[in-house]
Design a protein around this motif. Sequence first.
Motif, PDB file in Angstrom:
ATOM      1  N   ALA A  33       0.821  -1.205   0.000  1.00 52.04           N
ATOM      2  CA  ALA A  33       0.000   0.000   0.000  1.00 52.04           C
ATOM      3  C   ALA A  33       0.858   1.259   0.000  1.00 52.04           C
ATOM      4  CB  ALA A  33      -0.920  -0.003   1.222  1.00 52.04           C
ATOM      5  N   ASN A  34       1.910   1.268   0.802  1.00 52.54           N
ATOM      6  CA  ASN A  34       2.763   2.451   0.885  1.00 52.54           C
ATOM      7  C   ASN A  34       3.516   2.703  -0.406  1.00 52.54           C
ATOM      8  OD1 ASN A  34       1.957   2.894   3.471  1.00 52.54           O
ATOM      9  ND2 ASN A  34       3.816   2.149   4.449  1.00 52.54           N
ATOM     10  N   LEU A  35       4.073   1.641  -0.985  1.00 50.00           N
ATOM     11  CA  LEU A  35       4.896   1.802  -2.185  1.00 50.00           C
ATOM     12  C   LEU A  35       4.061   2.176  -3.404  1.00 50.00           C
ATOM     13  CD1 LEU A  35       7.803   1.566  -3.297  1.00 50.00           C
ATOM     14  CD2 LEU A  35       7.303  -0.817  -3.817  1.00 50.00           C
ATOM     15  N   HIS A  36       2.868   1.611  -3.494  1.00 48.93           N
ATOM     16  CA  HIS A  36       2.060   1.804  -4.701  1.00 48.93           C
ATOM     17  C   HIS A  36       0.892   2.768  -4.509  1.00 48.93           C
ATOM     18  CE1 HIS A  36       4.226  -1.320  -6.878  1.00 48.93           C
ATOM     19  NE2 HIS A  36       4.170  -2.060  -5.777  1.00 48.93           N
ATOM     20  N   GLY A  37       0.769   3.338  -3.329  1.00 52.27           N
ATOM     21  CA  GLY A  37      -0.259   4.348  -3.105  1.00 52.27           C
ATOM     22  C   GLY A  37      -1.677   3.811  -3.163  1.00 52.27           C
ATOM     23  N   ILE A  38      -1.886   2.595  -2.635  1.00 51.11           N
ATOM     24  CA  ILE A  38      -3.213   1.983  -2.628  1.00 51.11           C
ATOM     25  C   ILE A  38      -3.765   2.053  -1.202  1.00 51.11           C
ATOM     26  CG2 ILE A  38      -4.550  -0.086  -3.141  1.00 51.11           C
ATOM     27  CD1 ILE A  38      -2.150  -1.046  -4.827  1.00 51.11           C
ATOM     28  N   PRO A  39      -4.912   2.690  -0.987  1.00 48.28           N
ATOM     29  CA  PRO A  39      -5.447   2.781   0.379  1.00 48.28           C
ATOM     30  C   PRO A  39      -5.686   1.401   0.990  1.00 48.28           C
ATOM     31  CG  PRO A  39      -6.574   4.312  -1.074  1.00 48.28           C
ATOM     32  CD  PRO A  39      -5.740   3.428  -1.956  1.00 48.28           C
ATOM     33  N   ASN A  40      -5.234   1.239   2.208  1.00 47.06           N
ATOM     34  CA  ASN A  40      -5.432  -0.020   2.927  1.00 47.06           C
ATOM     35  C   ASN A  40      -6.456   0.212   4.034  1.00 47.06           C
ATOM     36  OD1 ASN A  40      -4.804  -2.787   3.237  1.00 47.06           O
ATOM     37  ND2 ASN A  40      -3.583  -2.305   5.047  1.00 47.06           N
ATOM     38  N   ILE A  41      -7.703   0.419   3.614  1.00 54.71           N
ATOM     39  CA  ILE A  41      -8.782   0.802   4.517  1.00 54.71           C
ATOM     40  C   ILE A  41      -9.959  -0.138   4.299  1.00 54.71           C
ATOM     41  CG2 ILE A  41     -10.319   2.670   5.220  1.00 54.71           C
ATOM     42  CD1 ILE A  41      -8.320   4.611   3.886  1.00 54.71           C
ATOM     43  N   PRO A  42     -10.550  -0.678   5.352  1.00 55.96           N
ATOM     44  CA  PRO A  42     -11.666  -1.618   5.184  1.00 55.96           C
ATOM     45  C   PRO A  42     -12.899  -0.987   4.541  1.00 55.96           C
ATOM     46  CG  PRO A  42     -10.748  -1.771   7.397  1.00 55.96           C
ATOM     47  CD  PRO A  42     -10.159  -0.551   6.768  1.00 55.96           C
ATOM     48  N   ASP A  43     -13.578  -1.760   3.694  1.00 58.44           N
ATOM     49  CA  ASP A  43     -14.880  -1.358   3.167  1.00 58.44           C
ATOM     50  C   ASP A  43     -15.970  -1.566   4.213  1.00 58.44           C
ATOM     51  OD1 ASP A  43     -13.871  -0.743   0.582  1.00 58.44           O
ATOM     52  OD2 ASP A  43     -13.949  -2.855   0.031  1.00 58.44           O
ATOM     53  N   ASP A  44     -15.764  -2.543   5.085  1.00 57.67           N
ATOM     54  CA  ASP A  44     -16.715  -2.839   6.154  1.00 57.67           C
ATOM     55  C   ASP A  44     -15.969  -2.742   7.488  1.00 57.67           C
ATOM     56  OD1 ASP A  44     -18.508  -3.903   7.989  1.00 57.67           O
ATOM     57  OD2 ASP A  44     -19.185  -5.525   6.680  1.00 57.67           O
ATOM     58  N   PRO A  45     -15.802  -1.519   7.997  1.00 57.69           N
ATOM     59  CA  PRO A  45     -15.027  -1.340   9.230  1.00 57.69           C
ATOM     60  C   PRO A  45     -15.556  -2.146  10.411  1.00 57.69           C
ATOM     61  CG  PRO A  45     -15.394   0.776   8.163  1.00 57.69           C
ATOM     62  CD  PRO A  45     -16.263  -0.227   7.452  1.00 57.69           C
ATOM     63  N   ASP A  46     -16.872  -2.269  10.529  1.00 56.55           N
ATOM     64  CA  ASP A  46     -17.429  -2.983  11.675  1.00 56.55           C
ATOM     65  C   ASP A  46     -17.028  -4.457  11.665  1.00 56.55           C
ATOM     66  OD1 ASP A  46     -18.745  -0.781  12.827  1.00 56.55           O
ATOM     67  OD2 ASP A  46     -20.416  -0.998  11.435  1.00 56.55           O
ATOM     68  N   LEU A  47     -17.038  -5.092  10.498  1.00 53.55           N
ATOM     69  CA  LEU A  47     -16.629  -6.486  10.414  1.00 53.55           C
ATOM     70  C   LEU A  47     -15.138  -6.619  10.691  1.00 53.55           C
ATOM     71  CD1 LEU A  47     -17.328  -9.427   9.873  1.00 53.55           C
ATOM     72  CD2 LEU A  47     -17.049  -8.983   7.415  1.00 53.55           C
ATOM     73  N   ALA A  48     -14.345  -5.692  10.178  1.00 49.62           N
ATOM     74  CA  ALA A  48     -12.904  -5.713  10.439  1.00 49.62           C
ATOM     75  C   ALA A  48     -12.616  -5.564  11.928  1.00 49.62           C
ATOM     76  CB  ALA A  48     -12.206  -4.610   9.644  1.00 49.62           C
ATOM     77  N   ILE A  49     -13.343  -4.692  12.590  1.00 51.11           N
ATOM     78  CA  ILE A  49     -13.165  -4.493  14.024  1.00 51.11           C
ATOM     79  C   ILE A  49     -13.546  -5.757  14.792  1.00 51.11           C
ATOM     80  CG2 ILE A  49     -14.032  -3.240  16.042  1.00 51.11           C
ATOM     81  CD1 ILE A  49     -14.375  -0.807  14.110  1.00 51.11           C
ATOM     82  N   ALA A  50     -14.678  -6.354  14.421  1.00 46.68           N
ATOM     83  CA  ALA A  50     -15.138  -7.558  15.124  1.00 46.68           C
ATOM     84  C   ALA A  50     -14.140  -8.699  14.967  1.00 46.68           C
ATOM     85  CB  ALA A  50     -16.506  -7.974  14.592  1.00 46.68           C
ATOM     86  N   ALA A  51     -13.665  -8.924  13.744  1.00 44.23           N
ATOM     87  CA  ALA A  51     -12.714 -10.014  13.514  1.00 44.23           C
ATOM     88  C   ALA A  51     -11.373  -9.720  14.178  1.00 44.23           C
ATOM     89  CB  ALA A  51     -12.535 -10.239  12.014  1.00 44.23           C
ATOM     90  N   GLY A  52     -10.904  -8.484  14.043  1.00 45.16           N
ATOM     91  CA  GLY A  52      -9.633  -8.106  14.638  1.00 45.16           C
ATOM     92  C   GLY A  52      -9.652  -8.185  16.148  1.00 45.16           C
ATOM     93  N   THR A  53     -10.792  -7.863  16.741  1.00 47.83           N
ATOM     94  CA  THR A  53     -10.917  -7.948  18.189  1.00 47.83           C
ATOM     95  C   THR A  53     -10.741  -9.388  18.668  1.00 47.83           C
ATOM     96  OG1 THR A  53     -12.368  -6.009  18.331  1.00 47.83           O
ATOM     97  CG2 THR A  53     -12.503  -7.605  20.133  1.00 47.83           C
ATOM     98  N   ARG A  54     -11.331 -10.331  17.965  1.00 45.40           N
ATOM     99  CA  ARG A  54     -11.176 -11.729  18.353  1.00 45.40           C
ATOM    100  C   ARG A  54      -9.752 -12.220  18.134  1.00 45.40           C
ATOM    101  NH1 ARG A  54     -15.802 -14.716  19.190  1.00 45.40           N
ATOM    102  NH2 ARG A  54     -14.293 -16.164  20.119  1.00 45.40           N
ATOM    103  N   LEU A  55      -9.129 -11.812  17.037  1.00 51.75           N
ATOM    104  CA  LEU A  55      -7.726 -12.165  16.801  1.00 51.75           C
ATOM    105  C   LEU A  55      -6.854 -11.688  17.959  1.00 51.75           C
ATOM    106  CD1 LEU A  55      -5.328 -13.068  14.895  1.00 51.75           C
ATOM    107  CD2 LEU A  55      -5.392 -10.728  13.999  1.00 51.75           C
TER     108      LEU A  55
END
Length: 210
Positions: A33-55
Motif C-alpha cells: 500500500a505504501n509503495l504503490h499508493g493503494i489505500p489499505n482501509i476496510p470497506d466494512d469497518p465494523d466487520l474488520a473491528i469484530a474479527a480483529g478484536t477476536r484475533l
Amino acid sequence: MKTPTSVAALDDFGRIRLSKSFYMREFLYSEIANLHGIPNIPDDPDLAIAAGTRLCTDLLEPLQEVFGRIAIRSAYRSPAVNGFGNAQQKAGKAGYSCASNEANFAGHIWDRRDAEGCMGATACIVVPAFADLYEAGMDWRAMAWWIHDHLPYSALYFFPKRAAFNITWREQPVRVISSYIAPKGCLTKPGMANHSGSHAEWYEGLIAAL
C-alpha cells in the motif's frame, strides 16, 4: 461505521482499541500500500473491528502475556491491496506473496467473510523473544506446538526469516499448521495422528529458556 474518507476519520479509526494492548492502526501498515499508493482501509469497518478484536483477545494477547512483546509484520489488507499483490505474485515479481482475494477472505482480508460464511482475521507476527531462540538453533515447532496446545487458533504458517508466522482466528477454527521452514509442508491437521493429545515435550525447552 462508514469507511473512513478523511484524515480525521481514519485517525479515529486507527485509535480503536481491539484489546488490552492492540489498536487498529498497528494492523493497517502495508509495504504494498505504501509503495504503490493503494489505500489499505476496510470497506466494512465494523466487520474488520469484530474479527480483529477476536484475533487480538483470543490469540495475540495470550501470546504476549507468555512470550513478551509481539511485532506485527503484516495484517489487514484491503481487497485492492491484496488483489494487486496477488497479480504481482502471479507475474513473478519478487517480494509479492499474496494469495487470491477469495483465499484471503476471513484471513488477511478481515472485512469479508469466507465461502462458508465465517468471520476471521490473520496477522503475520514476529515474537522477538522466540526469534532470538530460533536464530540460536531452537526448532520452530516448539512455538507451533505450544500454540496448538494452548490457544484457539485456526491456522498457523511459519516462515524462515525470524520465525515469523501467520496466525489466524476464525469463527470455526480449522487448526492446521504449515511451514516454509524444514520440515516444510503440513505439520498437523485434523485427521493426522499427531493432532490430538499433549505436545509438551516439544516446548519444555522453550518455556525454560524464557
